[in-house]
Design a protein around this motif. Structure first.
Motif, PDB file in Angstrom:
ATOM      1  N   PRO A 208      36.229  13.597  42.653  1.00 21.23           N
ATOM      2  CA  PRO A 208      36.170  13.612  41.187  1.00 21.23           C
ATOM      3  C   PRO A 208      35.065  12.696  40.658  1.00 21.23           C
ATOM      4  O   PRO A 208      34.799  11.633  41.225  1.00 21.23           O
ATOM      5  CB  PRO A 208      37.560  13.107  40.783  1.00 21.23           C
ATOM      6  CG  PRO A 208      38.428  13.393  41.967  1.00 21.23           C
ATOM      7  CD  PRO A 208      37.555  13.220  43.158  1.00 21.23           C
ATOM      8  N   HIS A 209      34.449  13.104  39.586  1.00 21.55           N
ATOM      9  CA  HIS A 209      33.378  12.327  38.969  1.00 21.55           C
ATOM     10  C   HIS A 209      33.863  10.928  38.616  1.00 21.55           C
ATOM     11  O   HIS A 209      33.137   9.930  38.798  1.00 21.55           O
ATOM     12  CB  HIS A 209      32.864  13.059  37.720  1.00 21.55           C
ATOM     13  CG  HIS A 209      31.653  12.439  37.105  1.00 21.55           C
ATOM     14  ND1 HIS A 209      31.711  11.357  36.265  1.00 21.55           N
ATOM     15  CD2 HIS A 209      30.337  12.741  37.237  1.00 21.55           C
ATOM     16  CE1 HIS A 209      30.496  11.028  35.878  1.00 21.55           C
ATOM     17  NE2 HIS A 209      29.642  11.846  36.456  1.00 21.55           N
ATOM     18  N   ALA A 210      35.075  10.829  38.087  1.00 20.81           N
ATOM     19  CA  ALA A 210      35.602   9.520  37.685  1.00 20.81           C
ATOM     20  C   ALA A 210      35.730   8.585  38.884  1.00 20.81           C
ATOM     21  O   ALA A 210      35.462   7.386  38.779  1.00 20.81           O
ATOM     22  CB  ALA A 210      36.956   9.694  37.004  1.00 20.81           C
ATOM     23  N   ASP A 211      36.126   9.119  40.037  1.00 17.80           N
ATOM     24  CA  ASP A 211      36.243   8.291  41.234  1.00 17.80           C
ATOM     25  C   ASP A 211      34.875   7.818  41.709  1.00 17.80           C
ATOM     26  O   ASP A 211      34.704   6.661  42.113  1.00 17.80           O
ATOM     27  CB  ASP A 211      36.927   9.073  42.360  1.00 17.80           C
ATOM     28  CG  ASP A 211      38.403   9.298  42.091  1.00 17.80           C
ATOM     29  OD1 ASP A 211      38.931   8.717  41.124  1.00 17.80           O
ATOM     30  OD2 ASP A 211      39.025  10.073  42.849  1.00 17.80           O
ATOM     31  N   ALA A 212      33.885   8.702  41.670  1.00 15.06           N
ATOM     32  CA  ALA A 212      32.531   8.319  42.070  1.00 15.06           C
ATOM     33  C   ALA A 212      31.988   7.240  41.147  1.00 15.06           C
ATOM     34  O   ALA A 212      31.356   6.275  41.603  1.00 15.06           O
ATOM     35  CB  ALA A 212      31.616   9.543  42.051  1.00 15.06           C
ATOM     36  N   ALA A 213      32.239   7.373  39.851  1.00 10.63           N
ATOM     37  CA  ALA A 213      31.768   6.371  38.899  1.00 10.63           C
ATOM     38  C   ALA A 213      32.462   5.027  39.131  1.00 10.63           C
ATOM     39  O   ALA A 213      31.817   3.968  39.088  1.00 10.63           O
ATOM     40  CB  ALA A 213      32.013   6.863  37.475  1.00 10.63           C
ATOM     41  N   ALA A 214      33.760   5.076  39.386  1.00 10.92           N
ATOM     42  CA  ALA A 214      34.496   3.833  39.638  1.00 10.92           C
ATOM     43  C   ALA A 214      33.976   3.126  40.885  1.00 10.92           C
ATOM     44  O   ALA A 214      33.788   1.901  40.900  1.00 10.92           O
ATOM     45  CB  ALA A 214      35.988   4.134  39.769  1.00 10.92           C
ATOM     46  N   ASN A 215      33.726   3.907  41.940  1.00 10.06           N
ATOM     47  CA  ASN A 215      33.213   3.304  43.160  1.00 10.06           C
ATOM     48  C   ASN A 215      31.831   2.693  42.951  1.00 10.06           C
ATOM     49  O   ASN A 215      31.517   1.632  43.497  1.00 10.06           O
ATOM     50  CB  ASN A 215      33.158   4.336  44.296  1.00 10.06           C
ATOM     51  CG  ASN A 215      34.265   4.136  45.297  1.00 10.06           C
ATOM     52  OD1 ASN A 215      35.432   4.106  44.937  1.00 10.06           O
ATOM     53  ND2 ASN A 215      33.897   3.974  46.561  1.00 10.06           N
ATOM     54  N   SER A 216      30.988   3.365  42.182  1.00  8.54           N
ATOM     55  CA  SER A 216      29.655   2.831  41.914  1.00  8.54           C
ATOM     56  C   SER A 216      29.740   1.477  41.238  1.00  8.54           C
ATOM     57  O   SER A 216      29.014   0.534  41.594  1.00  8.54           O
ATOM     58  CB  SER A 216      28.857   3.807  41.029  1.00  8.54           C
ATOM     59  OG  SER A 216      28.639   5.026  41.675  1.00  8.54           O
ATOM     60  N   GLY A 217      30.621   1.361  40.258  1.00  2.12           N
ATOM     61  CA  GLY A 217      30.784   0.088  39.568  1.00  2.12           C
ATOM     62  C   GLY A 217      31.285  -1.014  40.482  1.00  2.12           C
ATOM     63  O   GLY A 217      30.802  -2.157  40.430  1.00  2.12           O
TER      64      GLY A 217
END
Length: 310
Positions: A208-217
């Motif tokens: 999911p996009h939200a998971d990828a964004a969270a991991n990036s942060g």
């Protein structure tokens, strides 16, 4: 690939005979939670080997410590394969080798044993070819990564410390970042390993996009946390992409990670597992006491030297 070229003739190979090198390579822990396939840390536990080029008819390989009686003692040995890969790239025939390995990095546990073997072989080849063919650090990283497939273990094994690595414009890169001297690590090593291919096979093709964004942060926060603000390590080591997904292959590992994190300890799966790495402070006695029955426990400092060649 090499910064100098040599014609592949027997005279060059003969000039290598009699040379002896000693190599020392650290263990590594990749991913560190959110830094999947990009972040790696060198740890002060080492494989060491002596390599001599000989004119014998066959290779003479001895392995002491971890892997003794288990790893192959012929040209398929991973160190020999890495030496051959480097000689081939240099255009120099590989002589027979006398190799004596003293291994302390556990195999199949997520502490970079294959990456260490590859780096050891590439570094040994660099030493044996010194004055004949010279390789830059970037070229050595390329050679090692070609064999390993990704740089997150081989890069910190080469350079030491905390390394951010990846691929850009067809080339592998590795950039060191600082590590606060207060950062220590405790690794919990289970008695049985997990094949990296098995662990990777559990990962989904899409996230999911939200998971990828969270991991990036969190990966960005981890760079800052390790480099001077370790009080943020618990939040910085949170992962959404790969750890929980691998639970079927290592349920005890994920149970230990969750237990430690619930107690406020920044704990992660080391590499592809099943070892657990927990970041600590000067007093790690409470962490050591968390060792599950049958597991080994090692208190390790961060290695800042990387692979050493004598």
């Amino acid at each position: 690939m090499s910064s100098a070229t040599v014609a592949p003739d027997s005279g060059v190979a003969a000039s290598v005979v009699g040379r002896i090198v000693h190599v020392k390579v650290p263990a590594t822990s990749a991913n560190l939670g959110p830094g999947f396939d990009t972040l790696g840390l060198a740890l002060a536990r080492y494989d060491e080997l002596d390599v001599e080029a000989t004119d014998a008819a066959t290779h003479d390989i001895q392995v002491h410590g971890v892997g003794a009686g288990e790893v192959p003692l012929d040209e398929t040995h991973l160190v020999v394969r890495a030496i051959r890969h480097t000689f081939d790239r240099a255009g120099v025939p590989l002589p027979s080798l006398r190799l004596v390995a003293h291994n302390a990095i556990p195999h199949g546990r997520g502490l970079g044993s294959s990456g260490a073997a590859i780096v050891a072989g590439v570094m040994a080849a660099k030493g044996l070819l010194a004055g004949i063919v010279e390789f830059s650090p970037d070229e050595l990283l390329e050679l090692a990564t070609e064999l390993e497939g990704h740089p997150d273990n081989v890069a910190p094994a080469f350079y030491g410390g905390f390394v951010i690595s990846g691929r850009e414009d067809g080339h592998w890169y590795a950039v060191r970042s600082g590590v606060d001297p207060r950062v220590t690590a405790v690794v919990f090593v289970p008695p049985d390993g997990v094949e990296t291919t098995v662990a990777r096979g559990l990962l989904p093709d899409l996230v999911p996009h939200a998971d990828a964004a969270a991991n990036s942060g969190r990966a960005a926060l981890l760079v800052t946390a390790l480099n001077g603000q370790p009080e943020h390590l618990l939040a910085a080591t949170r992962d959404w992409l790969h750890q929980d997904q691998r639970e079927p292959a290592m349920p005890q590992t994920l149970a230990l990670v969750r237990r430690l994190r619930a107690e406020g300890v920044p704990a992660v799966v080391s590499g592809a597992g099943p070892t657990v790495l927990a970041f600590g402070s000067a007093d790690t006695s409470a962490l050591v006491a968390a060792r599950p029955d049958g597991w080994a426990c090692h208190e390790l400092s961060v290695d800042v030297e990387g692979a050493q060649l004598v």
